[in-house]
Design an enzyme around this catalytic site. Structure first.
Site, PDB file in Angstrom:
ATOM      1  CB  ALA A  82      -0.928   0.007   1.218  1.00  0.00           C
ATOM      2  CG  ASP A  83       2.610   5.155  -1.641  1.00  0.00           C
ATOM      3  OD1 ASP A  83       3.656   5.101  -0.959  1.00  0.00           O
ATOM      4  OD2 ASP A  83       2.201   6.198  -2.174  1.00  0.00           O
ATOM      5  CB  THR A  84      -1.258   6.561   2.410  1.00  0.00           C
ATOM      6  OG1 THR A  84      -1.836   5.279   2.665  1.00  0.00           O
ATOM      7  CG2 THR A  84      -2.291   7.641   2.731  1.00  0.00           C
TER       8      THR A  84
END
Length: 202
Positions: A82-84
């Site tokens: 994941a990347d935010t």
């Protein structure tokens, strides 16, 4: 009752790997009641083409993270990456470089709404699923005293946009959220649960 019986059999036949050291992502995935292992690789390039916008950016980065694991996983292993990002007026606010950078980011976010976007990749040797979740976060106007108090006491240098919604700043600054609260923490856990449930049928 043993550990396997206590865990939720969500994805049959796969060992789930969370490719993140984030304590928030570990907490959220653990909340699903499934067994998983944390496994991380160092030195993954998180750059992205300059022409990408909005949701395209964290999806691209989460995909690069997932790609780095493909050669290391077994046939029965599934990796979640994941990347935010915090996205404000077309600008990506990443992790602040220092105290001054964090203060400037929070000054920029003060008094209006911004988007928090998380891109997620679910990868096995055979298949890849990617999606993004967007939450619009509304900030009240913050004083410089409030901003410096938060930065100096909570040191949000490992957080996109220089804030963690689960911390003091979330109590005093966030007036409303459109979308998933957990997405703002770093993992859109309800959407991830839905995608995992249907993984074998897609």
């Amino acid at each position: 009752m043993d550990a396997e019986q206590r865990s939720l059999r969500l994805v049959e036949g796969y060992k789930v790997i969370l490719a993140s050291n984030s304590p928030r992502r570990k907490e959220l995935l653990g909340g699903l009641g499934i067994d998983f292992e944390v496994r991380t690789l160092q030195g993954i390039d998180e750059s992205y083409p300059g022409n990408l916008k909005g949701e395209e950016i964290p999806i691209y980065i989460s995909g690069k993270k997932a790609e780095a694991y493909l050669s290391t996983i077994a046939e029965d292993e599934m990796v979640i990456t994941a990347d935010t990002i915090v996205y404000d007026a077309g600008q990506v606010l990443g992790k602040p470089a220092n105290r001054e950078d964090a203060i400037n980011m929070l000054r920029q976010l003060s008094g209006h709404a911004h988007d928090v976007i998380t891109g997620v990749s679910i990868v096995t040797k055979q298949k890849t699923i990617q999606f993004a979740s967007v939450s619009k976060v509304h900030f009240t106007t913050l004083t410089d005293e409030e901003i410096t108090y938060y930065v100096d006491h909570f040191k949000p240098f490992d957080k996109a946009g220089a804030y963690g919604i689960q911390e003091w700043i979330g109590y005093v600054a966030v007036t409303s959220i459109e979308g998933s609260y957990f997405n703002v923490m770093g993992l859109p856990i309800q959407r991830l649960y839905t995608e995992l449930k249907k993984f074998e049928n897609t």
